[in-house]
Write a protein that holds these residues in place. Structure first.
Motif, PDB file in Angstrom:
ATOM      1  N   ARG A 248       0.825  -1.208   0.000  1.00 33.99           N
ATOM      2  CA  ARG A 248       0.000   0.000   0.000  1.00 33.99           C
ATOM      3  C   ARG A 248       0.857   1.253   0.000  1.00 33.99           C
ATOM      4  NH1 ARG A 248      -3.265  -4.293  -0.097  1.00 33.99           N
ATOM      5  NH2 ARG A 248      -5.367  -3.928   0.677  1.00 33.99           N
ATOM      6  N   SER A 251      -0.802   6.694   2.425  1.00 34.71           N
ATOM      7  CA  SER A 251      -2.150   7.253   2.606  1.00 34.71           C
ATOM      8  C   SER A 251      -3.214   6.161   2.578  1.00 34.71           C
ATOM      9  CB  SER A 251      -2.431   8.308   1.533  1.00 34.71           C
ATOM     10  OG  SER A 251      -2.319   7.742   0.230  1.00 34.71           O
ATOM     11  N   ARG A 252      -3.075   5.190   1.695  1.00 34.37           N
ATOM     12  CA  ARG A 252      -4.056   4.105   1.641  1.00 34.37           C
ATOM     13  C   ARG A 252      -3.988   3.250   2.901  1.00 34.37           C
ATOM     14  NH1 ARG A 252      -4.501  -0.895  -2.764  1.00 34.37           N
ATOM     15  NH2 ARG A 252      -6.273  -1.934  -1.724  1.00 34.37           N
ATOM     16  N   GLU A 256      -7.144   2.600   5.506  1.00 34.26           N
ATOM     17  CA  GLU A 256      -7.666   1.281   5.841  1.00 34.26           C
ATOM     18  C   GLU A 256      -7.565   1.017   7.342  1.00 34.26           C
ATOM     19  OE1 GLU A 256      -7.167  -1.322   1.792  1.00 34.26           O
ATOM     20  OE2 GLU A 256      -5.419  -1.188   3.117  1.00 34.26           O
TER      21      GLU A 256
END
Length: 281
Positions: A248, A251-252, A256
């Protein structure tokens, strides 16, 4: 979930015990990121499935009890919604003594615990499952691990000291300098890390730097500050390393983690440490 610290005789090498009994309404999938520790899961019922890691087949590993060695890359673990057992988190050199296996054989992979406990796992699992109450189960584990440590191979005292040097310098330490500080040659340091840690000193430094960056990221530090504090060459280097260890972008990953934040923290291997993300399915 119930957590407890092990008996003082087992500290600091064994960090924690965590008993779990999970019953969700659908299957669960977790992204597991490099944690800098070894995880031993003793399962009482439904098997777990782990995908990813060195030499893994596309189907992954499915077993009730497992060992996850030190990782430099992510893996994915899942179950059908139900899981019951105990997870033990320990330092790699302590796992070397308890499991009596060269740790490089467990690095970047997950293996069935049955293959490592000299035929004693079925008896241990049965005794734990039949013992009433988590407290009594943890006491039984204390006794089992004390015996394994007393009769297992010794760990080199310089390994934890070298690990601390790598952690303190966040990837900036030169292996030759670390080796000199513990009184070894660079070759001896490499050899003992492969045997009792599983990764080279350079790879350990990468993981420790990633762990520090993860804590800073969750605390809200800007990427530019993380790059400077952790010693990455630049932001592109940080982003590349982060993606290699999580699949990832930063930011992702944060987004999550924020989804169901309370559950995310409960399912981490160790209190106060980010080790996984529960993925929506």
């Amino acid at each position: 979930m119930v957590t407890r610290r092990p008996h003082p005789a087992l500290r600091p090498g064994i960090h924690s015990y965590r008993g779990f009994r999970l019953a969700f309404d659908r299957p669960r999938l977790r992204l597991e990121v490099p944690a800098g520790s070894v995880s031993v899961v003793i399962g009482f019922a439904e098997p777990l499935r782990i995908v990813g890691g060195r030499g893994a087949s596309p189907e992954g590993v499915t077993c009730a009890s497992l060992v996850s060695g030190l990782h430099t890359r992510p893996s994915f673990g899942g179950h059908d919604g139900r899981a019951h057992g105990i997870e033990v988190v320990m330092d790699p050199w302590t796992a070397f003594r308890i499991l009596r296996a060269p740790m490089h054989e467990l690095a970047d992979t997950v293996v069935d615990l049955t293959d490592l406990l000299d035929g004693s796992l079925p008896y241990l699992t049965e005794a734990l499952a039949e013992t009433p109450g988590w407290g009594a189960r943890f006491t039984l584990l204390d006794s089992f691990f004390v015996t394994r440590l007393r009769t297992g191979p010794a760990a080199a005292a310089g390994v934890p000291a070298a690990w601390q040097q790598l952690a303190a310098q966040l990837g900036r330490a030169r292996p030759a300098s670390v080796a000199a500080q513990v009184g070894w040659s660079e070759r001896a340091l490499e050899r003992r890390f492969q045997e009792q840690v599983g990764l080279s000193p350079k790879s350990v430094a990468r993981v420790l730097r990633f762990r520090r960056s993860l804590r800073l990221l969750e605390a809200g530090r800007r990427a530019s500050a993380i790059v400077e504090i952790c010693g990455y060459y630049d932001q592109a280097h940080f982003n590349r390393e982060f993606k290699e260890m999580t699949t990832r972008s930063p930011s992702r990953f944060l987004a999550e983690r924020e989804h169901g934040a309370r559950l995310q923290a409960q399912l981490d291997r160790a209190e106060g440490q980010i080790t996984s993300v529960v993925l929506t399915t």
